[in-house]
Design a protein around this motif. Structure first.
Motif, PDB file in Angstrom:
ATOM      1  N   UNK A  28       0.850  -1.202   0.000  1.00  0.00           N
ATOM      2  CA  UNK A  28       0.000   0.000   0.000  1.00  0.00           C
ATOM      3  C   UNK A  28       0.878   1.241   0.000  1.00  0.00           C
ATOM      4  N   UNK A  29       0.686   2.071  -1.034  1.00  0.00           N
ATOM      5  CA  UNK A  29       1.502   3.283  -1.137  1.00  0.00           C
ATOM      6  C   UNK A  29       0.698   4.562  -0.912  1.00  0.00           C
ATOM      7  N   UNK A  30      -0.616   4.459  -0.941  1.00  0.00           N
ATOM      8  CA  UNK A  30      -1.418   5.652  -0.636  1.00  0.00           C
ATOM      9  C   UNK A  30      -2.742   5.259   0.008  1.00  0.00           C
ATOM     10  N   UNK A  31      -3.215   6.160   0.850  1.00  0.00           N
ATOM     11  CA  UNK A  31      -4.544   5.998   1.420  1.00  0.00           C
ATOM     12  C   UNK A  31      -5.326   7.265   1.093  1.00  0.00           C
ATOM     13  N   UNK A  32      -6.566   7.100   0.732  1.00  0.00           N
ATOM     14  CA  UNK A  32      -7.354   8.173   0.160  1.00  0.00           C
ATOM     15  C   UNK A  32      -8.096   9.072   1.132  1.00  0.00           C
ATOM     16  N   UNK A  52       3.313   6.635   0.315  1.00  0.00           N
ATOM     17  CA  UNK A  52       3.701   7.828  -0.438  1.00  0.00           C
ATOM     18  C   UNK A  52       2.799   9.028  -0.159  1.00  0.00           C
ATOM     19  N   UNK A  53       1.553   8.787   0.260  1.00  0.00           N
ATOM     20  CA  UNK A  53       0.678   9.924   0.556  1.00  0.00           C
ATOM     21  C   UNK A  53      -0.496   9.498   1.435  1.00  0.00           C
ATOM     22  N   UNK A  54      -0.978  10.480   2.186  1.00  0.00           N
ATOM     23  CA  UNK A  54      -2.148  10.298   3.042  1.00  0.00           C
ATOM     24  C   UNK A  54      -3.159  11.360   2.632  1.00  0.00           C
ATOM     25  N   UNK A  55      -4.348  10.931   2.269  1.00  0.00           N
ATOM     26  CA  UNK A  55      -5.363  11.841   1.766  1.00  0.00           C
ATOM     27  C   UNK A  55      -5.961  12.763   2.800  1.00  0.00           C
ATOM     28  N   UNK A  56      -6.624  13.777   2.279  1.00  0.00           N
ATOM     29  CA  UNK A  56      -7.287  14.778   3.107  1.00  0.00           C
ATOM     30  C   UNK A  56      -8.308  14.124   4.034  1.00  0.00           C
ATOM     31  N   UNK A  57      -8.294  14.560   5.279  1.00  0.00           N
ATOM     32  CA  UNK A  57      -9.236  14.097   6.299  1.00  0.00           C
ATOM     33  C   UNK A  57      -9.285  12.577   6.438  1.00  0.00           C
ATOM     34  N   UNK A  58      -8.163  11.923   6.198  1.00  0.00           N
ATOM     35  CA  UNK A  58      -8.107  10.459   6.230  1.00  0.00           C
ATOM     36  C   UNK A  58      -8.577   9.880   7.568  1.00  0.00           C
TER      37      UNK A  58
END
Length: 99
Positions: A28-32, A52-58
């Motif tokens: 897993x490289x990103x969560x939305x 690589x990234x964590x989404x807004x308001x995760x």
């Protein structure tokens, strides 16, 4: 047949109120966006080193989230783009060297 999950899309676990702990695999490289919004019982999350990234308001409104385990260093954590409002709690971030 083997499947590899690279990312989890927006609001995938929205309002999963009985969800207490989540461990993401190494692929897993990103969560939305708002992936765990309103998961009131979530207490811990384990994130892989290659995130690589964590989404807004995760993790917004995850009031019981106390521990985030990251299988990387603090320096690697600080290099992950984290969108606005991803965390609205006072969880402790635990790094690989602490585990």
């Amino acid at each position: 047949r083997t499947f590899t999950v690279r990312g989890i899309g927006e609001q995938a676990f929205f309002c999963c109120n009985k969800l207490k702990s989540v461990v993401f695999g190494d692929s897993v490289s990103y969560i939305g966006y708002s992936i765990f919004q309103n998961c009131y019982s979530l207490t811990s999350v384990t994130l892989p080193k290659n995130l690589a990234s964590i989404g807004e308001e995760a993790f917004i409104y995850c009031y019981e989230l106390k521990d985030v385990y990251f299988y990387g260093t603090e320096e690697e954590w600080l290099n992950i783009p984290v969108s606005y409002g991803a965390f609205d709690m006072s969880a402790t971030i635990h790094f690989e060297s602490e585990q």
